[in-house]
Write an enzyme that holds these catalytic residues in place. Structure first.
Site, PDB file in Angstrom:
ATOM      1  N   ASN A  12      -0.339  -0.245  -5.581  1.00 52.02           N
ATOM      2  CA  ASN A  12      -0.257   0.516  -4.336  1.00 52.02           C
ATOM      3  C   ASN A  12      -0.001  -0.499  -3.229  1.00 52.02           C
ATOM      4  OD1 ASN A  12      -0.969   1.613  -1.794  1.00 52.02           O
ATOM      5  ND2 ASN A  12      -2.111   3.252  -2.781  1.00 52.02           N
ATOM      6  N   TYR A 117       0.606   8.736  -7.511  1.00 56.43           N
ATOM      7  CA  TYR A 117      -0.296   8.505  -6.384  1.00 56.43           C
ATOM      8  C   TYR A 117      -1.142   9.755  -6.203  1.00 56.43           C
ATOM      9  CZ  TYR A 117      -1.988   7.593  -1.652  1.00 56.43           C
ATOM     10  OH  TYR A 117      -2.788   7.414  -0.551  1.00 56.43           O
ATOM     11  N   ASP A 158      -2.347   4.858  -8.608  1.00 51.36           N
ATOM     12  CA  ASP A 158      -3.577   4.911  -7.828  1.00 51.36           C
ATOM     13  C   ASP A 158      -4.182   6.287  -8.053  1.00 51.36           C
ATOM     14  OD1 ASP A 158      -5.567   5.115  -5.980  1.00 51.36           O
ATOM     15  OD2 ASP A 158      -4.324   4.637  -4.237  1.00 51.36           O
ATOM     16  N   ASN A 160      -7.212   7.143  -7.244  1.00 51.55           N
ATOM     17  CA  ASN A 160      -8.235   7.443  -6.236  1.00 51.55           C
ATOM     18  C   ASN A 160      -9.528   7.949  -6.879  1.00 51.55           C
ATOM     19  OD1 ASN A 160      -7.610   6.798  -3.450  1.00 51.55           O
ATOM     20  ND2 ASN A 160      -5.844   8.152  -3.662  1.00 51.55           N
ATOM     21  N   ASP A 257      -4.105  -3.283   0.751  1.00 51.00           N
ATOM     22  CA  ASP A 257      -5.542  -3.210   0.445  1.00 51.00           C
ATOM     23  C   ASP A 257      -5.792  -3.054  -1.064  1.00 51.00           C
ATOM     24  OD1 ASP A 257      -4.337  -0.738   0.852  1.00 51.00           O
ATOM     25  OD2 ASP A 257      -6.064   0.156   1.862  1.00 51.00           O
ATOM     26  N   HIS A 258      -4.728  -2.859  -1.851  1.00 54.24           N
ATOM     27  CA  HIS A 258      -4.845  -2.771  -3.309  1.00 54.24           C
ATOM     28  C   HIS A 258      -4.269  -4.025  -3.974  1.00 54.24           C
ATOM     29  CE1 HIS A 258      -5.525   1.726  -3.578  1.00 54.24           C
ATOM     30  NE2 HIS A 258      -5.079   1.608  -2.344  1.00 54.24           N
TER      31      HIS A 258
END
Length: 279
Positions: A12, A117, A158, A160, A257-258
DNA sequence: ATGTCGCCTTAAAGGCGA
């Protein structure tokens, strides 16, 4: 490549425009076979092709303005036989899924790769949370129809969702977003269609995170979540030789941030070219 | 700590999503 091992990566990038130099550096340094990207945050037409072509790759993208967006970077010589933008049969305004069936030279079996995603979900019980669960349910049904017990499929992205307790830093509130029982049950149902978590094949117990908040020095303090995953279908589970998280790009200037999550695997014998002395 | 990013908008700071 000097050996037969494939290296597949999911990342990501939180804006392809901003992170393009990172992606290109990663391709140059690691020479992965295939990379699944999420959060392009741009329309398909803004995804450049030349820098990838120069490096021997093609990029297939599914973007939209501002949010979401997914892509697959694969060797030039691979042929996309079938391409799905979005979960087939599921009406969705968001560009969250790109699935490609590849025909690979010198391999007899096709290979499915999915860049996904998953919706963030915002907060447990919210409308966005309900959408997240519906989205996962639709993905699960479509993947089941692909026959993961028999077909070679990589589901990368991702999610989540931090699947188990050790996948979330202890400071993350219980039953909150990314770790709730409902999300974990939905993930488990998807996996149960015939998939295995590649990182957990190689590291069954280790605490490994793939995302750290930009705030509060979370990366430096290793306060994170393992929410980016690579699932391999049943015929591929025994082909995995290594997997992990590349923390290094998270230390680069202006990082996502990933961090990239990767797997190395060898094609099963029935995917390789028949040897010349076989009938 | 409401702590940071990235993208958008009657351009400049503020809203949104993560």
């Amino acid at each position: 490549m000097s050996c037969d091992a494939n290296r597949f990566v999911t990342w990501n990038v939180n804006s392809l425009k901003v992170r393009l130099p990172h992606v290109l550096r990663y391709l140059d340094e690691k020479r992965p076979t295939l990379v699944a990207l999420q959060e392009l945050k741009c329309v398909t037409e803004q995804v450049p092709t030349e820098p990838f072509a120069e490096r021997g790759y093609q990029i297939l993208a599914f973007g939209q303005p501002t949010y979401n967006g997914v892509a697959l970077i694969a060797p030039n010589e691979w042929q996309a036989q079938e391409v799905h933008r979005g979960i087939p049969g599921f009406a969705d305004d968001a560009a969250r899924l790109l699935a490609v069936e590849w025909r690979i030279p010198a391999q007899t079996r096709p290979l499915w790769t999915v860049s996904a995603y998953f919706p963030n979900g915002q907060a447990v019980g919210s409308e966005k949370f309900a959408y997240k669960l519906r989205w996962i349910e639709a993905l699960t049904a479509w993947l089941a129809a692909l026959d993961p017990q028999r077909q070679a499929i990589f589901v990368m992205g991702d999610a989540n969702i931090a699947p188990e307790a050790r996948d979330a830093h202890p400071s993350w509130p219980e039953e909150s977003i990314h770790v709730s029982s409902a999300e974990r049950a939905a993930w488990a149902e998807l996996v149960a269609q015939g998939f295995t978590d590649a990182v957990r094949i190689c590291h069954p117990e280790e605490v490994l995170y793939s995302w750290w908040d930009y705030r509060q020095g979370a990366f430096r303090r290793n306060i994170g979540l393992r929410i980016d995953h690579i699932l391999v279908s049943a015929p591929l589970a025994r082909c995995v030789i290594a997997a992990g998280v590349d923390r290094e790009p998270r230390t680069w200037q202006r990082p996502s941030d990933h961090a990239p999550v990767w797997v190395e695997w060898l094609p099963p014998t029935n995917m390789a070219t028949q040897s010349s002395n076989s009938v």
